[in-house]
Design an enzyme around this catalytic site. Structure first.
Site, PDB file in Angstrom:
ATOM      1  N   ASN A  55       0.670  -1.100  -0.024  1.00  0.00           N
ATOM      2  CA  ASN A  55       0.017   0.221  -0.105  1.00  0.00           C
ATOM      3  C   ASN A  55       0.438   0.965   0.103  1.00  0.00           C
ATOM      4  O   ASN A  55       1.443   1.970   0.856  1.00  0.00           O
ATOM      5  CB  ASN A  55      -0.849  -0.184   1.386  1.00  0.00           C
ATOM      6  CG  ASN A  55      -1.427   1.177   1.337  1.00  0.00           C
ATOM      7  OD1 ASN A  55      -1.797   1.946   0.426  1.00  0.00           O
ATOM      8  ND2 ASN A  55      -2.601   1.092   2.671  1.00  0.00           N
ATOM      9  N   GLU A  74      -5.941  -4.080  10.602  1.00  0.00           N
ATOM     10  CA  GLU A  74      -4.794  -3.727  10.847  1.00  0.00           C
ATOM     11  C   GLU A  74      -5.374  -2.317  12.214  1.00  0.00           C
ATOM     12  O   GLU A  74      -6.348  -1.605  12.016  1.00  0.00           O
ATOM     13  CB  GLU A  74      -4.531  -2.374   9.596  1.00  0.00           C
ATOM     14  CG  GLU A  74      -4.595  -3.158   8.179  1.00  0.00           C
ATOM     15  CD  GLU A  74      -4.130  -2.313   7.561  1.00  0.00           C
ATOM     16  OE1 GLU A  74      -3.221  -2.391   6.543  1.00  0.00           O
ATOM     17  OE2 GLU A  74      -4.368  -1.020   6.634  1.00  0.00           O
ATOM     18  N   GLY A 100       2.383  -1.292   4.283  1.00  0.00           N
ATOM     19  CA  GLY A 100       2.943   0.160   4.008  1.00  0.00           C
ATOM     20  C   GLY A 100       4.200   0.650   3.736  1.00  0.00           C
ATOM     21  O   GLY A 100       5.052   1.042   2.630  1.00  0.00           O
ATOM     22  N   GLY A 101       4.616   1.591   4.621  1.00  0.00           N
ATOM     23  CA  GLY A 101       5.901   1.817   4.724  1.00  0.00           C
ATOM     24  C   GLY A 101       6.816   0.693   4.309  1.00  0.00           C
ATOM     25  O   GLY A 101       7.602   1.884   3.576  1.00  0.00           O
ATOM     26  N   SER A 154       3.093  -1.892  10.600  1.00  0.00           N
ATOM     27  CA  SER A 154       3.921  -1.763  10.700  1.00  0.00           C
ATOM     28  C   SER A 154       4.745  -3.213  10.835  1.00  0.00           C
ATOM     29  O   SER A 154       5.933  -3.719  11.182  1.00  0.00           O
ATOM     30  CB  SER A 154       4.552  -1.729  12.302  1.00  0.00           C
ATOM     31  OG  SER A 154       4.596  -0.289  12.452  1.00  0.00           O
ATOM     32  N   HIS A 199      -9.899   1.432   4.645  1.00  0.00           N
ATOM     33  CA  HIS A 199      -8.542   1.313   5.319  1.00  0.00           C
ATOM     34  C   HIS A 199      -9.141   2.860   6.307  1.00  0.00           C
ATOM     35  O   HIS A 199      -9.596   3.780   6.618  1.00  0.00           O
ATOM     36  CB  HIS A 199      -7.870   1.813   3.955  1.00  0.00           C
ATOM     37  CG  HIS A 199      -5.849   1.561   4.766  1.00  0.00           C
ATOM     38  ND1 HIS A 199      -5.549   2.999   5.794  1.00  0.00           N
ATOM     39  CD2 HIS A 199      -5.347   1.237   5.262  1.00  0.00           C
ATOM     40  CE1 HIS A 199      -4.646   2.967   6.087  1.00  0.00           C
ATOM     41  NE2 HIS A 199      -4.120   1.969   5.452  1.00  0.00           N
TER      42      HIS A 199
HETATM   43  P1  PGA Z   1       2.537   0.295   7.660  1.00  0.00           P
HETATM   44  O1  PGA Z   1       0.777   0.494   7.067  1.00  0.00           O
HETATM   45  O2  PGA Z   1       2.988  -0.614   7.126  1.00  0.00           O
HETATM   46  O3  PGA Z   1       3.107   1.678   7.433  1.00  0.00           O
HETATM   47  O4  PGA Z   1       1.921   0.285   9.169  1.00  0.00           O
HETATM   48  C1  PGA Z   1       0.078  -0.597   7.150  1.00  0.00           C
HETATM   49  C2  PGA Z   1      -1.635  -0.135   6.489  1.00  0.00           C
HETATM   50  O5  PGA Z   1      -1.492   1.525   6.418  1.00  0.00           O
HETATM   51  O6  PGA Z   1      -1.869  -0.606   5.258  1.00  0.00           O
END
Ligand code: PGA
Length: 244
Positions: free
Chosen positions: A7, A161, A227-228, A206, A93
């Protein structure tokens, strides 16, 4: 089946996306039993879509409007998303719920509209830190999942999440993930006639190559929504390999 979805959120410009795609695909080979998805922002769907699809990577949008067309300035329809080459769409989301007022009622329409356009809905659910500390985690998740009683059977992926774990570096403990994923599975069985649809449950929040192997060992964790760490093609490639 294991699923790993990147994402990108509101990140990367066209040149960055092209470089990411080249770097990721240079190391990527489609492992059997692993579904890989990438969800770029709307303007980047076309620039990266062909190259990703050619290697078996599924293109996802990060949101979509339930109406197929019309006077909805600033919105993008499921029809347009499908037309841009997407196979799926992330819905619900927590950032959309929190910053853009996405409601469960709207999500019922969006899940149905996505399926009408042959898009796989990837429905995100999760509790905030306040809700968890107050002991309401399962109640909140049950409410968010109850929309599935209205959307009928059909293709679906779900991502758990925890909002407090998104982008924070905090990850839910294995026992917390196990409890919630088992609860989600029970709710899916309660709310929808799954028919022939397997409905994998992904974990998000995360996720990194350091913690993903442990997460994949938890029952009912079918993969990750990332995400990150997904902004780094090397790290995302490692996550895909770990799922294989
Ligand atoms: P993150 O984001 O891996 O940066 O925590 C996950 C997401 O929001 O789908």
């Amino acid at each position: 089946m294991r699923c790993v979805v990147a994402n990108w959120k509101m990140n990367l410009l066209a040149a960055d996306a092209a470089a990411w795609t080249e770097a990721f695909l240079a190391r990527h080979s489609q492992a059997p039993g692993v579904a890989v998805g990438v969800a770029p922002p709307f303007p980047l769907l076309r620039p990266v879509g062909d190259a990703l699809r050619a290697k078996g990577v599924r293109l996802f949008a990060q949101n979509g409007h339930a109406e197929p067309k019309g006077a909805y300035t600033g919105e993008v329809s499921m029809a347009q998303i499908q037309d841009a080459g997407c196979a799926g769409v992330i819905l619900g989301h927590s950032e959309r719920r929190q910053f853009f007022g996405e409601t469960d009622v709207a999500l019922i329409k969006k899940v149905k509209a996505a399926r009408d356009w042959n898009l796989l809905p990837l429905l995100c659910v999760g509790e905030t830190l306040t809700e968890r500390q107050a002991g309401f985690t399962l109640e909140v998740l049950g409410q968010q999942l109850s929309i599935l009683a209205e959307t009928g059977p059909g293709p679906l992926w779900v991502a758990y999440e925890p909002v407090w774990a998104i982008g924070t570096g905090l990850r839910a403990e294995a026992e917390q993930v196990r409890e919630v994923h088992a609860f989600i599975r029970a709710k899916l069985d309660q709310f929808m006639d799954r028919g022939d649809y397997p409905v994998p449950i992904l974990y998000g929040g995360s996720v990194t190559p350091e913690n993903f192997p442990e997460l994949l060992g938890i029952p009912e964790v079918a993969g990750g929504l990332v995400g990150g760490a997904s902004l780094d093609p090397g790290k995302f490639g490692d996550l895909v390999k770990q799922a294989g």
